[in-house]
Design a protein around this motif. Structure first.
Motif, PDB file in Angstrom:
ATOM      1  N   PHE A 142       4.143   7.984   5.971  1.00  0.00           N
ATOM      2  CA  PHE A 142       3.122   7.711   4.950  1.00  0.00           C
ATOM      3  C   PHE A 142       2.241   8.937   4.750  1.00  0.00           C
ATOM      4  CE2 PHE A 142      -1.081   5.762   3.835  1.00  0.00           C
ATOM      5  CZ  PHE A 142      -0.702   5.166   2.642  1.00  0.00           C
ATOM      6  N   LYS A 143       1.799   9.533   5.865  1.00  0.00           N
ATOM      7  CA  LYS A 143       0.930  10.710   5.751  1.00  0.00           C
ATOM      8  C   LYS A 143       1.683  11.908   5.187  1.00  0.00           C
ATOM      9  CE  LYS A 143      -2.547   9.454   9.144  1.00  0.00           C
ATOM     10  NZ  LYS A 143      -3.136   9.700  10.463  1.00  0.00           N
ATOM     11  N   LEU A 149       1.719   9.261  -6.002  1.00  0.00           N
ATOM     12  CA  LEU A 149       1.812  10.623  -5.469  1.00  0.00           C
ATOM     13  C   LEU A 149       3.107  11.310  -5.923  1.00  0.00           C
ATOM     14  CD1 LEU A 149       0.443  10.225  -1.838  1.00  0.00           C
ATOM     15  CD2 LEU A 149      -0.625  11.429  -3.742  1.00  0.00           C
ATOM     16  N   LEU A 200       3.602  11.920   2.836  1.00  0.00           N
ATOM     17  CA  LEU A 200       3.604  11.848   1.369  1.00  0.00           C
ATOM     18  C   LEU A 200       2.648  12.867   0.758  1.00  0.00           C
ATOM     19  CD1 LEU A 200       3.595   7.993   0.686  1.00  0.00           C
ATOM     20  CD2 LEU A 200       5.399   9.596   0.074  1.00  0.00           C
ATOM     21  N   ILE A 201       1.537  13.139   1.454  1.00  0.00           N
ATOM     22  CA  ILE A 201       0.535  14.065   0.898  1.00  0.00           C
ATOM     23  C   ILE A 201       1.150  15.453   0.711  1.00  0.00           C
ATOM     24  CG2 ILE A 201      -1.738  15.111   1.227  1.00  0.00           C
ATOM     25  CD1 ILE A 201      -2.511  12.762   2.946  1.00  0.00           C
ATOM     26  N   ALA A 247       0.974   4.100  -3.009  1.00  0.00           N
ATOM     27  CA  ALA A 247       0.733   5.523  -2.757  1.00  0.00           C
ATOM     28  C   ALA A 247       1.953   6.355  -3.141  1.00  0.00           C
ATOM     29  CB  ALA A 247       0.381   5.738  -1.286  1.00  0.00           C
ATOM     30  N   ILE A 296       0.844  -1.198   0.000  1.00  0.00           N
ATOM     31  CA  ILE A 296       0.000   0.000   0.000  1.00  0.00           C
ATOM     32  C   ILE A 296       0.885   1.257   0.000  1.00  0.00           C
ATOM     33  CG2 ILE A 296      -1.615   1.337   1.422  1.00  0.00           C
ATOM     34  CD1 ILE A 296      -2.969  -1.309   2.121  1.00  0.00           C
TER      35      ILE A 296
END
Lengths: 461, 177
Positions: B142-143, B66, B145-146, B62, B58
């Protein structure tokens, strides 16, 4: 009421903005954001609603079923770039080419199976056009028939599993179904998955391919000049590499595709798992044919990144669009409109299909699905339409729209890559019989919903 | 004259950064394919599964889409509805692009960046890990990445803007002569 008028203006303005030609994903999101600020200024939109947007993005990042998309894209790009798809077409052409209309049937089959399932009609038709148009014209096929075959099979490939469009549609219909069930008081609805849609699309896909093939056979019978048998002496397909066995070229990719599809439909593997097997399988196939260099592998990876990024950026943009549209109460407005239409549920269904058909003149598969299905899905499902049936009807409807002159998407793209001796008039007249077949097929699926629902019911009880 | 050279230079620099992340995303794409394939083999052949491995793909997925978004923009592969666009002159296409970057794209990038920061900050402050037992630590990465996605795409949009400004001014000066 004022807010709802805003929603309508936003919808119209966004479509106009899209036609301007700036990348779809950013236009969708940007136009929605513009109207959100405007609405805030008029005091009819609460900007606080936008705070959840990063959570939506996070939701898209963590959405496991959607990971099937990059994997199937990788498989498709690998089959294309390593020339396995092209070789398949040539070998099938050799196999059936000495029959009248045989090459046409090969193009149909390869196109429907291999059409790199990117969710972009344009890309598929361009690939098919470049690959098979020169071969057919050289074999003496009429430009009309060649154009019709390529457009029809290229667009059909978009809805034959494993297709990206169906994976996305499954995800959106699942949300719509949950919403509709909640409104009806069903707390645990039966899930709608990409597997249901794959199963639902299989028989309609086969029916459409059979209709196309029947048309090709009829043409070979009544207008033999339009699709001659390949002439052994002059043909370029022959001779250049008379590989020992045509079957060695044809059989392995077919086994790969059937393995991937079969494991999904048999309920053994999820689309994501099958996608990985397909991607690795296609890579091994290319390797075993000595067509896999490091450069090819990197090219495939790069192209897969670009297609995946493109799809997911539209998904992100469309989620902001629907967030704002909902903020204006646009969803309940559409729901009320559909429920109050004369003609009850049939009337509502026909209006939705017509609107989508018209949208198909200027938007592509993914955009229409992302924008429209979250809005019209819940009310239609609430009225009693089966979500899987609805999804397949929408797909075939859009596919027909992409074939229809003068705006059909596939026609534009084929025009772009077709040799100069093929005129726009040839392309328009070439797709006509295929449009008739599409409408006929839609009628069959409407009259006999079991053509769509039989296989999913069989698999999932 | 100097500002044109400067715009060109900055735009080239940004393109190189996007190209780097595009290559990185391509390797991640290959890792994604291998990772899911390994999970499948482990599950169906050896009947074992690891949560961290399922979370890892996952992450790969992403990361690929992204961080690949800027590279996709560089290669102009974010799909356009080009019925009208394709028939426009180079100069009008450049105007469409400049308008789109300023009015549509950059506000969205700003929204994504500013709204995601609190989410990311909160995640970093507790060094958030996976909610699943046996899952991956470092969910704060992971977050993040946004925000990285917004920064990279934002810069590539600036590069696109600069390039199109140059197109507008060079074509105009030619028309003047």
């Amino acid at each position: 009421m004022e807010a709802e008028i805003f929603a309508l203006i936003m919808f119209g303005a966004t479509i106009v903005a899209l036609i301007m030609g700036f990348p779809v994903a950013l236009t969708l999101a940007g136009s929605a954001l513009f109207f959100a600020y405007l609405g805030d200024w008029f005091g009819i939109f609460n900007l606080g609603m936008l705070n959840v947007f990063p959570l939506r993005i996070l939701g898209i990042m963590k959405n496991e079923p959607l990971i099937a998309i990059p994997l199937f894209v990788f498989m498709g790009v690998m089959l294309e770039k390593s020339n396995i798809a092209g070789d398949l077409l040539h070998s099938m052409g050799r196999l059936f080419g000495n029959l009248r209309g045989g090459l046409g049937i090969s193009v149909l089959l390869v196109g429907a199976l291999m059409a790199a399932s990117t969710g972009i009609v344009g890309a598929t038709v361009v690939t098919m056009g470049l690959m098979s148009m020169p071969v057919m014209l050289r074999a003496g096929y009429s430009p009309q028939l060649s154009s019709g075959l390529i457009c029809a099979s290229g667009t059909l490939g978009q809805i034959i599993p494993p297709s990206i469009v169906l994976i996305v549609l499954g995800d959106i219909l699942q949300g719509a179904n949950e919403q509709a069930s909640m409104a009806r008081g069903v707390l645990v609805p039966e899930p709608v998955t990409a597997i249901d849609l794959f199963a639902g699309a299989l028989l309609p896909g086969l029916i459409l391919v059979s209709l196309y093939i029947a048309l090709q056979i009829a043409l070979a019978f009544f207008f033999p000049a339009s699709c001659p048998a390949i002439n052994e002496d002059t043909d370029n397909l022959q001779g250049e590499d008379k590989s020992p066995s045509i079957f060695a070229v044809i059989v392995p990719p077919l086994i790969l595709i059937f393995l991937v599809l079969g494991s999904i439909l048999a309920g053994i593997a999820t689309p994501t798992e099958s996608g990985a097997v397909g991607a690795v399988g296609a890579t091994l196939l290319a390797f075993s044919k000595r067509k896999l260099s490091i450069a090819t592998l990197m090219l495939v990876a790069r192209n897969s990144v670009k297609i995946t990024s493109m799809v997911f950026l539209i998904l992100i943009g469309a989620s902001l669009f629907s967030l704002v549209f909902r903020g204006f109460g646009g969803d309940s407005m559409i729901e009320e409109f559909l429920i109050n239409l004369p003609g009850g549920k049939v009337g509502a269904f026909l209006v939705v299909m017509l609107v989508m058909f018209l949208m198909g003149f200027f938007l592509d598969f993914l955009e229409i699905i992302f924008i429209m299905v979250p809005l019209v899905g819940p009310p239609l499902i609430m009225m009693g339409f089966d979500p899987v049936w609805l999804g397949i009807m929408i797909s075939v409807n859009l596919q027909t729209s992409f074939l229809t002159p003068p705006f059909g998407f596939s026609l534009f793209y084929l025009r772009g890559v077709a040799p100069p001796e093929v005129s726009t008039r040839h392309i328009y007249s070439g797709v006509m019989p295929f449009i008739a077949l599409q409408i006929f097929a839609l009628g069959i699926f409407w009259m006999f919903p079991q053509t769509i629902l039989w296989l999913p019911d069989l698999i999932f009880g | 004259m100097n500002w044109k050279l400067l715009l060109g230079f900055v735009s080239n620099l940004i393109d190189k950064i996007s190209l780097f992340f595009g290559s990185f995303a391509s390797f991640v794409m290959i890792a994604l394919v291998l990772n899911v394939a390994v999970v499948v083999v482990l599950r169906y052949v050896f009947s074992v599964g690891f949560i961290w491995m399922q979370e890892l793909y996952i992450w790969f997925h992403a990361t690929a889409f992204l961080l690949g978004a800027c590279y996709t923009l560089l290669d102009d592969e974010h799909v356009r509805i080009d019925i009208v666009y394709r028939s426009l002159t180079k100069r009008k296409q450049a105007l469409v692009n400049c308008f789109g970057v300023l009015v549509f794209a950059l506000p969205v990038i700003h929204l994504v960046y500013t709204k995601s920061l609190p989410l990311i900050r909160r995640s970093w402050s507790v060094l958030e890990g996976s909610v699943e037992a046996g899952g991956l630590p470092g969910v704060f990465l992971f977050k993040s990445l946004i925000a990285l996605f917004a920064i990279l795409l934002g810069f590539q949009l600036l590069s696109l803007f600069f390039k199109n400004v140059l197109v507008i001014f060079t074509t105009q000066s030619r028309a003047d002569r």
